[in-house]
Enzyme design. Structure first.
Site, short mmCIF file in Angstrom:
data_model
loop_
_atom_site.label_atom_id
_atom_site.label_comp_id
_atom_site.label_asym_id
_atom_site.label_seq_id
_atom_site.Cartn_x
_atom_site.Cartn_y
_atom_site.Cartn_z
N GLU A 288 14.08 41.87 47.60
CA GLU A 288 14.76 41.90 46.46
C GLU A 288 15.56 40.74 46.14
O GLU A 288 15.81 40.12 45.02
CB GLU A 288 15.62 43.22 46.34
CG GLU A 288 14.90 44.33 45.91
CD GLU A 288 14.36 45.00 46.99
OE1 GLU A 288 14.12 44.47 48.03
OE2 GLU A 288 13.97 46.11 46.88
N ALA B 87 10.07 48.07 42.26
CA ALA B 87 10.52 48.59 41.15
C ALA B 87 9.63 47.78 40.10
O ALA B 87 9.07 46.67 40.32
CB ALA B 87 11.96 48.35 40.97
N GLY C 242 11.41 48.64 46.30
CA GLY C 242 11.50 50.06 45.90
C GLY C 242 10.54 50.86 46.76
O GLY C 242 10.43 52.10 46.93
N1 3HC Z 1 6.90 44.74 38.64
C1 3HC Z 1 6.11 44.35 37.63
N2 3HC Z 1 4.77 43.53 37.80
C2 3HC Z 1 4.74 43.28 38.90
C3 3HC Z 1 5.35 43.20 40.09
C4 3HC Z 1 6.53 44.43 39.86
N3 3HC Z 1 7.19 44.71 40.97
N4 3HC Z 1 4.79 43.03 41.26
C5 3HC Z 1 3.75 42.47 40.74
N5 3HC Z 1 3.83 42.45 39.18
C6 3HC Z 1 2.43 41.93 38.40
C7 3HC Z 1 2.69 40.30 38.35
O1 3HC Z 1 3.52 39.94 37.30
C8 3HC Z 1 1.08 40.34 38.01
O2 3HC Z 1 0.92 40.36 36.69
P1 3HC Z 1 -0.15 39.43 35.67
O3 3HC Z 1 -1.66 39.73 36.41
O4 3HC Z 1 0.19 39.72 34.45
O5 3HC Z 1 0.34 37.93 35.82
C9 3HC Z 1 0.52 41.32 38.82
O6 3HC Z 1 1.28 42.15 39.02
C10 3HC Z 1 -0.26 41.04 39.99
O7 3HC Z 1 0.98 40.30 40.57
P2 3HC Z 1 0.71 38.85 41.75
O8 3HC Z 1 -0.12 37.96 40.96
O9 3HC Z 1 1.84 38.47 42.31
O10 3HC Z 1 -0.48 39.42 42.76
P3 3HC Z 1 -0.79 39.16 44.27
O11 3HC Z 1 -1.63 40.08 45.03
O12 3HC Z 1 -0.76 37.73 44.57
O13 3HC Z 1 0.66 39.77 45.15
C11 3HC Z 1 2.56 41.15 45.43
C12 3HC Z 1 1.15 41.23 45.07
C13 3HC Z 1 2.70 40.80 46.84
C14 3HC Z 1 2.76 42.76 45.14
C15 3HC Z 1 3.51 40.52 44.50
O14 3HC Z 1 3.13 40.69 43.20
C16 3HC Z 1 4.90 40.65 44.56
O15 3HC Z 1 5.46 40.02 45.72
N6 3HC Z 1 5.47 41.37 43.72
C17 3HC Z 1 6.83 41.51 43.86
C18 3HC Z 1 7.43 42.31 44.75
C19 3HC Z 1 8.98 42.79 44.54
O16 3HC Z 1 9.75 41.61 44.30
N7 3HC Z 1 9.33 43.96 44.72
C20 3HC Z 1 10.68 44.19 44.58
C21 3HC Z 1 11.03 44.40 43.21
S1 3HC Z 1 12.76 44.91 43.16
C22 3HC Z 1 13.01 46.64 43.43
O17 3HC Z 1 12.07 47.10 44.25
C23 3HC Z 1 14.48 47.00 43.40
C24 3HC Z 1 14.29 48.09 44.33
O18 3HC Z 1 15.18 48.07 45.44
C25 3HC Z 1 15.44 49.21 43.57
#
Ligand code: 3HC
Ligand code: NAI
Length: 701
Positions: free
Chosen positions: A124, A62, A101
């Protein structure tokens, strides 16, 4: 189609492609785009639909920036229903990381294929959340209840082949050319007349789950969760997957997701997610600042820190020369490295083969001639300025031009160290935390003359070796250790006021600290702080100051290493036990100092220990030592085990309200005197203006 989601028909396969850089997060436009594309595909000649992504990854979850804001239609559940109810098979084609998500989208598809380098996961929990779009209901149906619980409560990603073995994927593609391999796979499914497999149709037999399974899981997780509620809610969701029909399970998941997404815990953890990424950015330096190539590294001093730092580089395949003062010290250092790797192998976290490869990358030397060609040197010898200056002068004479010369000093003046060389532009602080191969934080210290590219290189190499980097300017103790002074001081003062060590530590542990400060002192060795205090000339002449720590060291109670400090330790298990001898001693000392002991509340313990830390943080911001308040939070969460669910000290202060923090500090000042309790001007200014540190930071940027 929308700008971020395209749809095209290639032969009999409809291809939906998401293109929302950097990580294809499920922003509103993406949700809407997928929904429209799935609907369009129902009406055309396609016989199967492939859902794939452009760029570096499949959907990584998400859009976290949308949490805490009013929801926008369509919601993710609506999109997933459209996918699941498609009359043509939908196949998720995964590369990079299908997370949260994103993986839930894949789980709503009828088939999932991935290239071998892909990973899937439900992270999450690391944001204080649970998978809110069916993850807790679908994963147990295909991977089993136990595997689902492990996957969702750990939040760790799973590599494609393992995920296939667990039933999370239907196919690991042999080719890395995802686009064509996924279409081939889709056509094969069509040719075979493969059914529309909906995970929702699988029922879990409640009898397959041991009667006490969920109660035992809750108990186990509560110990690990340090007061966080997400783990408990995840157990409830998986329990619902076993006991309730799919739609009721989904509803339960939704309710609990909503509870978590509005919780203070999740807000704090999301803050840290973005703070960590922000900390890597150096104000005033563009992200294209050139960096220097680091192909070979030298570490000077193979003691506690040097050995761990060497391991960090070997772990990512960078050769290291460990330079020691003599052969004996060198072999001691190398033996400790081998022993540490051996422990990791024993725990099953590393293979013998990989261990051998890593050890092979670390060579030992006592000759500066052997480090002439390295690209980066990290000095980790005793904490003594003259010794460090002597070593840097030698490095200046030995190392090739352009090599970065870094010091791991905890307290010494990086500029004074740089001044011992003819190339202060190449000198930088790289302050690791103990154990260096485990702790995530790296404070990168910018000297007055440090060149931009040297700084950018230190940040980049820090990330490469798996560290979370935060930038500090030069001051005594940099960000983290400088702030810690008041925290440790007050923990000991509270004893004289009437607390037992257990009372102080457990109040802070209930707050979420991994270990209270007194127990931490015992672990690190009380003699270490004692020696550091003896070397200082700036401490006030106050008999109350560190009274108990000093007395215990004089009694040769150094902490865990001597079996006794603030506590007594079981020689076998190292379990800590309260010690009535210490409690009596504290009472005697209070009496001698004329302090009337009293009952102290947990609330006061938290304020007395944390508010000096916050106050120092405010000074650090005013002086420009830290770039932003959120960098300080990163330092404390990753370097000092401040609970991530509280978001770091500056975020915590914003939640408590800076006016409340300021008023309390003034109250302590009136009670205990100005020498320890002088409110920082920035704190006073923000308290009076009714602002937070975050607002102050946003106004400046
Ligand atoms: N939402 C918004 N922005 C995000 C994001 C997300 N889910 N994931 C990453 N970003 C942004 C980061 O803030 C960063 O922004 P910036 O360049 O302005 O600083 C940019 O994307 C790149 O991220 P990383 O520097 O972390 O890039 P990496 O290549 O090192 O890692 C990744 C990529 C493994 C995808 C890592 O970003 C990550 O772990 N992201 C979060 C994943 C996550 O937690 N997903 C679950 C979200 S909650 C959800 O999905 C709820 C659902 O169940 C309903
Ligand atoms: P340590 O005492 O364990 O190791 C220092 C090593 O340096 C010893 O093995 C010694 O033989 C070697 N050494 C001394 N003089 C040398 C010389 N001239 N040439 C080559 N090697 C030499 O010390 P520790 O704890 O590893 O600390 C090292 C540095 O790291 C210090 O500056 C300390 O402040 C800093 N630091 C320590 C942390 C800790 O928790 N121990 C945390 C972060 C930084």
């Amino acid at each position: 189609m929308s700008q971020v989601v395209s749809y095209e028909l290639k032969g009999n396969v409809g291809i939906i492609s998401v293109n929302n850089p950097p990580v294809n997060a499920l922003a509103q436009v993406v949700r809407e785009g997928i929904l429209n594309a799935v609907n369009a595909a129902q009406e055309d000649a396609s016989e199967a639909i492939v859902l794939s992504c452009a760029g570096r990854t499949f959907i990584a979850g998400a859009d976290i920036t949308e949490f805490g804001k009013p929801p926008k239609e369509p919601g993710l559940p609506e999109v997933l229903s459209a996918i699941e109810n498609s009359t043509k098979p939908v196949i998720a084609a995964i590369h990079g990381t299908a997370l949260g998500g994103g993986f839930e989208v894949a789980l709503a598809c009828h088939y999932r294929c991935a290239i071998p380098s892909a990973k899937v996961g439900l992270p999450e929990v690391k944001l204080g959340l649970l998978p809110g779009a069916g993850g807790t209901q679908r994963v147990p149906r295909i991977a089993g209840v136990e595997a689902a619980l492990d996957m969702i409560t750990s939040g760790n990603p799973i590599a494609a082949n393992k995920a296939y073995g667990m039933g999370l994927l239907d196919q690991v593609l042999e080719s890395d050319d995802l686009a064509s391999a996924a279409v081939d796979y889709a056509q094969k499914l069509v040719a075979e007349g493969a059914p529309l497999k909906r995970i929702r149709d699988i029922a879990i037999d409640p009898a397959s789950v041991a009667p006490d399974f969920f109660a035992a899981a809750r108990k186990r997780l509560a110990r690990r969760a340090r007061g966080q509620i997400a783990q408990d809610r995840i157990v409830s969701c998986i329990e619902a997957a076993v006991e309730l029909p799919m739609d009721e399970g989904l509803q339960r998941e939704r309710e609990l997701f909503r509870e978590l997404v509005t919780s203070a815990e999740s807000a704090a953890m999301r803050h840290i997610f973005f703070a960590e990424r922000q900390a890597a950015k150096i104000k005033g330096l563009s992200k294209d600042t050139p960096t220097r190539n680091i192909g070979k590294v030298a570490i000077i001093g193979g003691g506690t820190m040097g050995g761990g730092i060497a391991m960090c580089f070997a772990n990512v395949g960078i050769p290291v020369v460990l330079l020691e003062i003599n052969d004996e010290a060198l072999s001691r250092g190398m033996d400790i490295i081998a022993k540490n790797y051996g422990i990791t192998v024993k725990k099953g976290k590393l293979t013998e083969e990989l261990m051998a490869q890593r050890i092979e990358l670390i060579s030992g030397s006592t000759d500066y001639g052997d480090i002439a060609d390295v690209d980066l040197v990290i000095e980790a010898v005793f904490e003594n300025l003259e010794l460090k200056q002597e070593i840097f002068a030698k490095l200046d004479n030995t190392c090739k031009q352009g090599a970065i010369l870094a010091t791991n000093t905890s307290y010494q003046d990086v500029d004074a160290i740089a001044a011992a060389t003819s190339r202060p532009q190449d000198v930088v602080g790289m302050h690791f935390f103990s154990p260096a191969n485990v702790m995530k934080l790296l404070e990168v210290v910018r000297g007055d003359k440090t060149a931009d590219d040297a700084l950018a290189t230190a940040m980049k190499i820090g990330k490469k070796i798996g560290k979370v980097c935060a930038l500090s300017r030069v001051c005594y103790g940099f960000i983290g250790n400088r702030m810690l002074g008041g925290y440790g001081r007050e923990a000991q003062m509270l004893l004289l006021d009437g607390c037992t060590p257990e009372q102080v530590d457990s109040a802070l542990e209930r707050f979420g600290m991994a270990m209270g400060p007194l127990a931490m002192g015992d672990l690190a060795g009380l003699d270490v702080g004692y020696k550091a205090r003896q070397a200082r000339t700036d401490l006030p002449d106050d008999p109350k100051l560190y009274r108990m720590g000093t007395l215990l060291v004089e009694m040769e109670r150094y902490g865990q290493k001597t079996g006794a400090g603030f506590y007594r330790y079981d020689p076998e298990t190292r379990a800590r036990m309260n010690d009535s001898e210490v409690e009596t001693l504290i009472k005697q000392q209070a009496q001698e100092l004329g302090i009337e002991q009293r009952e102290v509340s947990d609330e006061e313990i938290l304020a007395r220990c944390f508010y000096p830390l916050i106050n120092e943080g405010a000074l650090i911001l005013e002086e420009g030592i830290a770039q932003r308040p959120s960098d300080i939070d990163v330092v404390y969460v990753f370097g000092y085990a401040f609970p991530v669910a509280k978001g770091g000290p500056m975020f915590y202060a914003d939640q408590v309200g800076l006016k409340n923090v300021y008023d309390k500090i003034c109250e302590f000042r009136d009670r205990y005197g100005e020498q320890y309790w002088r409110p920082a001007p920035l704190l006073q200014q923000l308290a009076e203006a009714g602002k937070t540190f975050a607002e102050w930071d946003a106004e400046r940027s």
